[in-house]
Design a protein around this motif. Sequence first.
Motif, PDB file in Angstrom:
ATOM      1  N   ASN A 105       3.818   6.077  -5.696  1.00  0.00           N
ATOM      2  CA  ASN A 105       3.879   6.326  -7.145  1.00  0.00           C
ATOM      3  C   ASN A 105       2.495   6.560  -7.754  1.00  0.00           C
ATOM      4  OD1 ASN A 105       2.735   3.794  -7.582  1.00  0.00           O
ATOM      5  ND2 ASN A 105       4.706   2.810  -7.820  1.00  0.00           N
ATOM      6  N   ASP A 106       1.557   6.970  -6.930  1.00  0.00           N
ATOM      7  CA  ASP A 106       0.195   7.314  -7.374  1.00  0.00           C
ATOM      8  C   ASP A 106      -0.506   6.169  -8.114  1.00  0.00           C
ATOM      9  OD1 ASP A 106       0.349   9.834  -6.263  1.00  0.00           O
ATOM     10  OD2 ASP A 106       1.253  10.695  -8.068  1.00  0.00           O
ATOM     11  N   GLY A 107      -0.176   4.947  -7.807  1.00  0.00           N
ATOM     12  CA  GLY A 107      -0.859   3.792  -8.373  1.00  0.00           C
ATOM     13  C   GLY A 107      -0.462   3.426  -9.781  1.00  0.00           C
ATOM     14  N   TRP A 129       0.839  -1.203   0.000  1.00  0.00           N
ATOM     15  CA  TRP A 129       0.000   0.000   0.000  1.00  0.00           C
ATOM     16  C   TRP A 129       0.873   1.253   0.000  1.00  0.00           C
ATOM     17  CZ3 TRP A 129      -0.189   3.672   3.942  1.00  0.00           C
ATOM     18  CH2 TRP A 129      -1.115   4.674   3.746  1.00  0.00           C
ATOM     19  N   ASN A 182       2.444   1.725  -3.401  1.00  0.00           N
ATOM     20  CA  ASN A 182       1.415   2.183  -4.338  1.00  0.00           C
ATOM     21  C   ASN A 182       1.104   3.668  -4.137  1.00  0.00           C
ATOM     22  OD1 ASN A 182      -0.676   1.765  -6.335  1.00  0.00           O
ATOM     23  ND2 ASN A 182      -2.087   2.115  -4.626  1.00  0.00           N
ATOM     24  N   ALA A 183       1.045   4.100  -2.904  1.00  0.00           N
ATOM     25  CA  ALA A 183       0.757   5.504  -2.634  1.00  0.00           C
ATOM     26  C   ALA A 183       1.906   6.404  -3.069  1.00  0.00           C
ATOM     27  CB  ALA A 183       0.470   5.702  -1.146  1.00  0.00           C
ATOM     28  N   LYS A 212      -7.118  -2.634 -12.890  1.00  0.00           N
ATOM     29  CA  LYS A 212      -6.347  -1.615 -12.171  1.00  0.00           C
ATOM     30  C   LYS A 212      -6.825  -1.519 -10.729  1.00  0.00           C
ATOM     31  CE  LYS A 212      -5.167   1.263 -16.088  1.00  0.00           C
ATOM     32  NZ  LYS A 212      -5.209   2.608 -16.668  1.00  0.00           N
ATOM     33  N   SER A 213      -6.731  -2.618 -10.013  1.00  0.00           N
ATOM     34  CA  SER A 213      -7.161  -2.662  -8.624  1.00  0.00           C
ATOM     35  C   SER A 213      -5.951  -2.767  -7.703  1.00  0.00           C
ATOM     36  CB  SER A 213      -8.097  -3.844  -8.390  1.00  0.00           C
ATOM     37  OG  SER A 213      -8.402  -3.945  -7.024  1.00  0.00           O
ATOM     38  N   PRO A 214      -5.470  -1.654  -7.173  1.00  0.00           N
ATOM     39  CA  PRO A 214      -4.301  -1.728  -6.289  1.00  0.00           C
ATOM     40  C   PRO A 214      -4.580  -2.492  -5.004  1.00  0.00           C
ATOM     41  CG  PRO A 214      -5.117   0.521  -6.436  1.00  0.00           C
ATOM     42  CD  PRO A 214      -5.926  -0.295  -7.380  1.00  0.00           C
ATOM     43  N   LEU A 215      -5.811  -2.460  -4.522  1.00  0.00           N
ATOM     44  CA  LEU A 215      -6.135  -3.187  -3.293  1.00  0.00           C
ATOM     45  C   LEU A 215      -6.034  -4.690  -3.513  1.00  0.00           C
ATOM     46  CD1 LEU A 215      -7.046  -3.168  -0.363  1.00  0.00           C
ATOM     47  CD2 LEU A 215      -9.400  -3.197  -1.191  1.00  0.00           C
ATOM     48  N   ALA A 249       1.026  -0.273  -9.737  1.00  0.00           N
ATOM     49  CA  ALA A 249      -0.020  -1.272  -9.463  1.00  0.00           C
ATOM     50  C   ALA A 249      -0.964  -1.403 -10.646  1.00  0.00           C
ATOM     51  CB  ALA A 249      -0.797  -0.890  -8.211  1.00  0.00           C
ATOM     52  N   GLY A 250      -1.254  -0.288 -11.311  1.00  0.00           N
ATOM     53  CA  GLY A 250      -2.126  -0.343 -12.482  1.00  0.00           C
ATOM     54  C   GLY A 250      -1.512  -1.143 -13.610  1.00  0.00           C
TER      55      GLY A 250
END
Length: 116
Positions: free
Chosen positions: A67-69, A61, A64-65, A83-86, A72-73
């Motif tokens: 690099n602004d997602g 998490w 991901n935060a 594109k679900s980072p969670l 993860a995308g």
Amino acid sequence: MKFFVSIVSISVLSYISGIYLPWWGIAVAGFVVAVLLQQKPALSFWSGFIGVFLLWLFLAWRINAANDGILAGRIGLLLGIGKSPLLLAVITGVIGGVVAGLGALSASYLHPRIKK
């Protein structure tokens, strides 16, 4: 009480091992803590799983935060999960949790052999 101490110990040792060792250092952390804090095999596995699952979920998490997602995308598209980072963070946590849990489980099965 031993269960929660084991979870915290595995999390801290896994974080430290992540600085100096490759990713599989979490298995060593789970193994070492399970040798030092003897529990039943199921409790050893779950303490390793929960300790590293929560650690890796938090670290994923945080990355991901940072690099602004974007990362993860792109990885989510490669894995076919969108594109679900969670979801990607949960998958990351489960993989780490299983590895650490199996390390702790291995150590708990060694206890009867060590006592002989």
